[in-house]
Design a protein around this motif. Sequence first.
Motif, short mmCIF file in Angstrom:
data_model
loop_
_atom_site.label_atom_id
_atom_site.label_comp_id
_atom_site.label_asym_id
_atom_site.label_seq_id
_atom_site.Cartn_x
_atom_site.Cartn_y
_atom_site.Cartn_z
N ASP A 258 0.84 -1.19 0.00
CA ASP A 258 0.00 0.00 0.00
C ASP A 258 0.88 1.25 0.00
N THR A 259 0.82 2.02 -1.09
CA THR A 259 1.67 3.20 -1.21
C THR A 259 1.30 4.28 -0.20
N ALA A 260 0.09 4.26 0.34
CA ALA A 260 -0.29 5.25 1.35
C ALA A 260 0.54 5.08 2.62
N GLU A 261 1.09 3.90 2.82
CA GLU A 261 1.87 3.63 4.02
C GLU A 261 3.36 3.84 3.81
N ARG A 262 3.76 4.23 2.62
CA ARG A 262 5.17 4.47 2.34
C ARG A 262 5.57 5.85 2.84
N ARG A 263 6.88 6.02 2.99
CA ARG A 263 7.40 7.34 3.37
C ARG A 263 7.58 8.20 2.13
N VAL B 133 16.71 10.10 -6.59
CA VAL B 133 15.34 9.68 -6.91
C VAL B 133 15.19 8.17 -6.72
N HIS B 134 16.18 7.42 -7.16
CA HIS B 134 16.16 5.97 -7.03
C HIS B 134 16.14 5.57 -5.55
N CYS B 135 16.98 6.22 -4.75
CA CYS B 135 16.99 5.96 -3.30
C CYS B 135 15.68 6.38 -2.65
N ASN B 136 15.14 7.53 -3.04
CA ASN B 136 13.84 7.96 -2.51
C ASN B 136 12.80 6.87 -2.73
N HIS B 137 12.78 6.35 -3.94
CA HIS B 137 11.79 5.34 -4.31
C HIS B 137 11.93 4.09 -3.44
N HIS B 138 13.10 3.46 -3.49
CA HIS B 138 13.24 2.17 -2.82
C HIS B 138 13.22 2.27 -1.29
N LEU B 139 13.88 3.26 -0.74
CA LEU B 139 13.90 3.37 0.72
C LEU B 139 12.55 3.81 1.29
N SER B 140 11.68 4.38 0.45
CA SER B 140 10.35 4.78 0.93
C SER B 140 9.51 3.58 1.36
N PHE B 141 9.87 2.39 0.90
CA PHE B 141 9.14 1.17 1.25
C PHE B 141 9.52 0.64 2.64
N LEU B 142 10.51 1.25 3.27
CA LEU B 142 10.92 0.86 4.62
C LEU B 142 10.59 1.99 5.59
N ALA C 150 16.65 1.69 14.37
CA ALA C 150 15.27 1.70 14.85
C ALA C 150 14.51 0.44 14.47
N GLY C 151 15.01 -0.29 13.47
CA GLY C 151 14.22 -1.36 12.88
C GLY C 151 13.22 -0.71 11.91
N TYR C 152 12.58 -1.52 11.12
CA TYR C 152 11.66 -0.95 10.13
C TYR C 152 10.55 -1.94 9.81
N ASP C 153 9.47 -1.37 9.31
CA ASP C 153 8.38 -2.16 8.75
C ASP C 153 8.51 -2.09 7.24
N GLN C 154 8.43 -3.23 6.61
CA GLN C 154 8.62 -3.35 5.16
C GLN C 154 7.29 -3.20 4.45
N ARG C 155 7.19 -2.26 3.52
CA ARG C 155 5.97 -2.00 2.77
C ARG C 155 6.02 -2.53 1.34
N GLY C 156 7.15 -3.07 0.96
CA GLY C 156 7.31 -3.60 -0.39
C GLY C 156 7.90 -4.98 -0.34
N MET D 230 10.36 8.11 -9.31
CA MET D 230 10.21 6.89 -10.09
C MET D 230 8.87 6.23 -9.79
N PRO D 231 8.23 5.72 -10.81
CA PRO D 231 6.97 4.99 -10.58
C PRO D 231 7.25 3.59 -10.05
N SER D 232 6.28 3.03 -9.38
CA SER D 232 6.39 1.64 -8.91
C SER D 232 6.05 0.69 -10.05
N GLY D 233 6.54 -0.52 -9.92
CA GLY D 233 6.14 -1.57 -10.85
C GLY D 233 6.98 -1.71 -12.10
N ILE D 234 8.08 -0.95 -12.21
CA ILE D 234 8.96 -1.11 -13.37
C ILE D 234 9.95 -2.22 -13.06
N ASN D 235 9.99 -3.22 -13.90
CA ASN D 235 10.94 -4.32 -13.70
C ASN D 235 12.17 -4.06 -14.54
#
Length: 158
Positions: free
Chosen positions: A4-9, A141-150, A29-35, A82-87
């Motif tokens: 859920d992207t609403a729960e991302r940072r 931008v790449h770091c913003n995208h991926h680290l936002s899921f933690l 701190a530890g983290y909750d994984q959103r991705g 970056m958009p999500s879902g790009i492989n």
Amino acid sequence: MTADTAERRKLEFTSIEQIEADIDHLREAGYDQRGQWPLGKICAHLAMVPEKVMDGFGFFPTWPIRPILRRTWLPKWLSEGMPSGINGPKSFMPPDTCDDDEQVARLKQTHARWTTHTDKLHPSPLFGKLDKSTWNALHFVHCNHHLSFLVPRDSKAD
């Protein structure tokens, strides 16, 4: 774990120091994984692009696609993220298991090497030749995208 992207940072890194401070905070701190990926896999993946910019990518898509992507995707990613879902290609996917400590150290070593790198920058397979300033912006931008899921356990997502 949820995607859920609403729960991302919402992150807006403008320096390598900010990225590394965020990673250190996630580890402390530890983290909750959103991705799909934990910290070790994210750090492995994030290290790959600057490593390849310095050492060479080894592949390129068909020439006509690069100018199109440079005019369309590059400005959009730099302004909107970056958009999500790009492989990406398999060569940019981290192994199934990654040790957090090893991969955080790898990313920090890559950052140290990147900040002092003055040799040739290899062209992007997607965008062609880019200057170091643009590569930095893309890395942020790449770091913003991926680290936002933690999400650190001691705070709520923005």
